[in-house]
Design an enzyme around this catalytic site. Structure first.
Site, short mmCIF file in Angstrom:
data_model
loop_
_atom_site.label_atom_id
_atom_site.label_comp_id
_atom_site.label_asym_id
_atom_site.label_seq_id
_atom_site.Cartn_x
_atom_site.Cartn_y
_atom_site.Cartn_z
N GLY A 33 4.42 -4.01 -58.43
CA GLY A 33 3.33 -3.10 -58.07
C GLY A 33 3.75 -1.92 -57.22
O GLY A 33 3.46 -0.76 -57.56
N HIS A 71 2.75 -2.01 -48.58
CA HIS A 71 3.35 -1.94 -49.91
C HIS A 71 2.43 -2.45 -51.01
O HIS A 71 2.76 -2.35 -52.19
CB HIS A 71 4.68 -2.73 -49.93
CG HIS A 71 4.48 -4.19 -49.74
ND1 HIS A 71 4.40 -4.77 -48.50
CD2 HIS A 71 4.34 -5.19 -50.64
CE1 HIS A 71 4.23 -6.07 -48.64
NE2 HIS A 71 4.18 -6.36 -49.92
N HIS A 80 -1.65 -9.47 -55.32
CA HIS A 80 -1.11 -9.10 -54.02
C HIS A 80 -0.30 -10.28 -53.49
O HIS A 80 -0.51 -11.43 -53.91
CB HIS A 80 -2.23 -8.76 -53.03
CG HIS A 80 -2.79 -7.39 -53.20
ND1 HIS A 80 -4.08 -7.07 -52.85
CD2 HIS A 80 -2.24 -6.23 -53.65
CE1 HIS A 80 -4.30 -5.80 -53.08
NE2 HIS A 80 -3.19 -5.27 -53.57
N ASP A 100 -6.03 -9.09 -52.31
CA ASP A 100 -6.30 -9.61 -50.96
C ASP A 100 -7.00 -8.52 -50.17
O ASP A 100 -6.36 -7.63 -49.63
CB ASP A 100 -4.98 -10.01 -50.30
CG ASP A 100 -5.19 -10.64 -48.94
OD1 ASP A 100 -6.35 -10.80 -48.52
OD2 ASP A 100 -4.19 -10.98 -48.29
N ASP A 116 -2.91 -0.26 -54.45
CA ASP A 116 -4.31 0.12 -54.28
C ASP A 116 -4.99 -0.02 -55.63
O ASP A 116 -4.53 0.54 -56.63
CB ASP A 116 -4.39 1.56 -53.78
CG ASP A 116 -5.82 2.05 -53.61
OD1 ASP A 116 -6.74 1.21 -53.60
OD2 ASP A 116 -6.00 3.27 -53.50
N THR A 145 6.99 -9.46 -59.53
CA THR A 145 7.02 -10.77 -58.89
C THR A 145 5.93 -11.68 -59.44
O THR A 145 6.14 -12.89 -59.58
CB THR A 145 6.89 -10.64 -57.36
OG1 THR A 145 7.82 -9.66 -56.91
CG2 THR A 145 7.16 -11.94 -56.66
N ASP A 200 1.55 -1.24 -61.49
CA ASP A 200 0.12 -1.05 -61.72
C ASP A 200 -0.12 0.20 -62.57
O ASP A 200 -1.00 0.21 -63.43
CB ASP A 200 -0.64 -0.97 -60.40
CG ASP A 200 -0.21 0.18 -59.52
OD1 ASP A 200 1.02 0.45 -59.43
OD2 ASP A 200 -1.08 0.83 -58.91
N LYS A 257 -0.63 -14.48 -54.59
CA LYS A 257 0.23 -15.03 -55.63
C LYS A 257 0.02 -16.54 -55.79
O LYS A 257 0.00 -17.04 -56.92
CB LYS A 257 1.68 -14.66 -55.38
CG LYS A 257 1.93 -13.17 -55.71
CD LYS A 257 3.34 -12.79 -55.62
CE LYS A 257 3.65 -11.32 -55.81
NZ LYS A 257 2.64 -10.36 -56.07
N ARG A 292 -10.58 2.53 -61.87
CA ARG A 292 -11.13 3.71 -62.53
C ARG A 292 -10.72 3.75 -64.00
O ARG A 292 -11.54 3.98 -64.90
CB ARG A 292 -10.68 4.99 -61.80
CG ARG A 292 -11.25 6.26 -62.39
CD ARG A 292 -10.84 7.53 -61.63
NE ARG A 292 -9.39 7.70 -61.60
CZ ARG A 292 -8.62 7.49 -60.53
NH1 ARG A 292 -9.14 7.11 -59.39
NH2 ARG A 292 -7.31 7.66 -60.60
#
Length: 135
Positions: free
Chosen positions: A64, A96, A15, A89, A99, A45, A69, A19, A105
């Site tokens: 992300g 943005h 996040h 975080d 999740d 990034t 992700d 970083k 999962r």
């Protein structure tokens, strides 16, 4: 005797507020991350920051918020990834930010190690250093 454990790719995600932690993490372990047996994949990034920190080769996927992700989750389902390190975080989440629940999962379903903080990531990298790279 060959180890029963193999190391495919290590995925790195962070996040925005984490970083700097990811940079600190990889900087302290450059010997590991630049080992010829190690393959690193990272979201946009995060990949940029990891390369600036000294990792010589990083496979880049989308950032992300743009599905990086999900790309990493797809790699998990294809058995291409051994470890996911997601410096998240939990307190400063932005709209943005990715999740983690979907990736968590998928990792659980496929038995892939997922570290969500610095200390757990330390344990995973130390374990792989001792049990895979040293063989």
């Amino acid at each position: 005797m060959q180890s029963e454990f193999t190391l495919k790719k290590i995925a790195l995600i962070a996040h925005d507020n984490k970083k700097p932690d990811m940079v600190s993490f990889v900087t302290k372990r450059l010997k590991f991350f630049n080992h010829p047996k190690i393959k690193v994949v990272a979201t946009g990034t995060t990949a940029y920051h990891c390369e600036r920190a000294g990792i010589r080769k990083v496979e880049k996927v989308a950032s992300g918020p743009y599905g990086g992700d999900a790309e990493i989750a797809a790699m998990v389902t294809r058995n291409e990834i051994s470890v996911v390190i997601f410096m998240r975080d939990p307190l400063g989440k932005h709209p943005h930010d990715v999740d983690i629940s979907m990736l968590m999962r998928v990792c659980d379903v496929h038995g892939v190690s997922l570290a969500t903080n610095y200390e757990t990531a330390n344990l995973l990298i130390d374990w792989y250093s001792q049990n895979v790279l040293s063989k």
